[in-house]
Design a protein around this motif. Sequence first.
Motif, PDB file in Angstrom:
ATOM      1  N   ALA A 136       0.843  -1.194   0.000  1.00  0.00           N
ATOM      2  CA  ALA A 136       0.000   0.000   0.000  1.00  0.00           C
ATOM      3  C   ALA A 136       0.879   1.246   0.000  1.00  0.00           C
ATOM      4  O   ALA A 136       1.740   1.398   0.871  1.00  0.00           O
ATOM      5  N   VAL A 137       0.657   2.117  -0.968  1.00  0.00           N
ATOM      6  CA  VAL A 137       1.396   3.371  -1.030  1.00  0.00           C
ATOM      7  C   VAL A 137       0.590   4.424  -0.269  1.00  0.00           C
ATOM      8  O   VAL A 137      -0.542   4.739  -0.644  1.00  0.00           O
ATOM      9  N   ARG A 138       1.194   4.932   0.817  1.00  0.00           N
ATOM     10  CA  ARG A 138       0.540   5.958   1.649  1.00  0.00           C
ATOM     11  C   ARG A 138       0.920   7.329   1.098  1.00  0.00           C
ATOM     12  O   ARG A 138       2.095   7.665   0.993  1.00  0.00           O
ATOM     13  N   ILE A 139      -0.110   8.098   0.749  1.00  0.00           N
ATOM     14  CA  ILE A 139       0.071   9.405   0.107  1.00  0.00           C
ATOM     15  C   ILE A 139      -0.699  10.450   0.907  1.00  0.00           C
ATOM     16  O   ILE A 139      -1.886  10.253   1.204  1.00  0.00           O
ATOM     17  N   PRO A 140      -0.070  11.574   1.257  1.00  0.00           N
ATOM     18  CA  PRO A 140      -0.804  12.627   1.960  1.00  0.00           C
ATOM     19  C   PRO A 140      -1.989  13.123   1.125  1.00  0.00           C
ATOM     20  O   PRO A 140      -1.862  13.324  -0.085  1.00  0.00           O
ATOM     21  N   ALA A 141      -3.110  13.335   1.783  1.00  0.00           N
ATOM     22  CA  ALA A 141      -4.311  13.819   1.080  1.00  0.00           C
ATOM     23  C   ALA A 141      -4.037  15.121   0.345  1.00  0.00           C
ATOM     24  O   ALA A 141      -4.556  15.341  -0.749  1.00  0.00           O
ATOM     25  N   ALA A 142      -3.193  15.984   0.910  1.00  0.00           N
ATOM     26  CA  ALA A 142      -2.885  17.263   0.259  1.00  0.00           C
ATOM     27  C   ALA A 142      -2.272  17.049  -1.124  1.00  0.00           C
ATOM     28  O   ALA A 142      -2.581  17.795  -2.061  1.00  0.00           O
ATOM     29  N   HIS A 143      -1.425  16.037  -1.284  1.00  0.00           N
ATOM     30  CA  HIS A 143      -0.836  15.747  -2.598  1.00  0.00           C
ATOM     31  C   HIS A 143      -1.913  15.305  -3.588  1.00  0.00           C
ATOM     32  O   HIS A 143      -1.900  15.724  -4.744  1.00  0.00           O
TER      33      HIS A 143
END
Length: 158
Positions: free
Chosen positions: A44-51
């Motif tokens: 799972a790639v965790r990505i900040p919501a802002a990005h």
Amino acid sequence: MTTGDRLLATERWLLEAAEDRHQAVTAWAGGGLALLRCGGAFAAVRIPAAHIQDAAISREPQEIDRYLAKRLEDGPVICDRAAGWYYALVPASAARRWTASGSTCLGVGASLGVPRPGTTAASDTRIYWSVPMDTPGMLCHPAAVTGTVTAGIRGVSR
């Protein structure tokens, strides 16, 4: 295959990653999250919501969901509204060579709280499928996820 059949098949596939299958099924039955191990069937790639919001040029969940479905070719993505993270499910092999800055790939040794398939933004739950897993084993292509992360960091869209 009906929608119900696809959801059931997807649940069964995901449950293969559960450390305790019974506990995971019980959690889903109660509207909770199943704790699934990363690094086997998927990472799972965790990505900040802002990005993600910057890449989609939107703060609206439905617009972001549509953007991600198109950009990631319907690859599955989970959203954690409260924590401000998106998790793109990718092949487990991606974790060993993940280099996209602004994101982290969770592989062997990591676990992820996964909502029951079919849980969407409309459910008003904290964690939902931004892009549903429609078919067992269908995952995001790592290059598409990298491109999405990069677009968010640069403020570039579509």
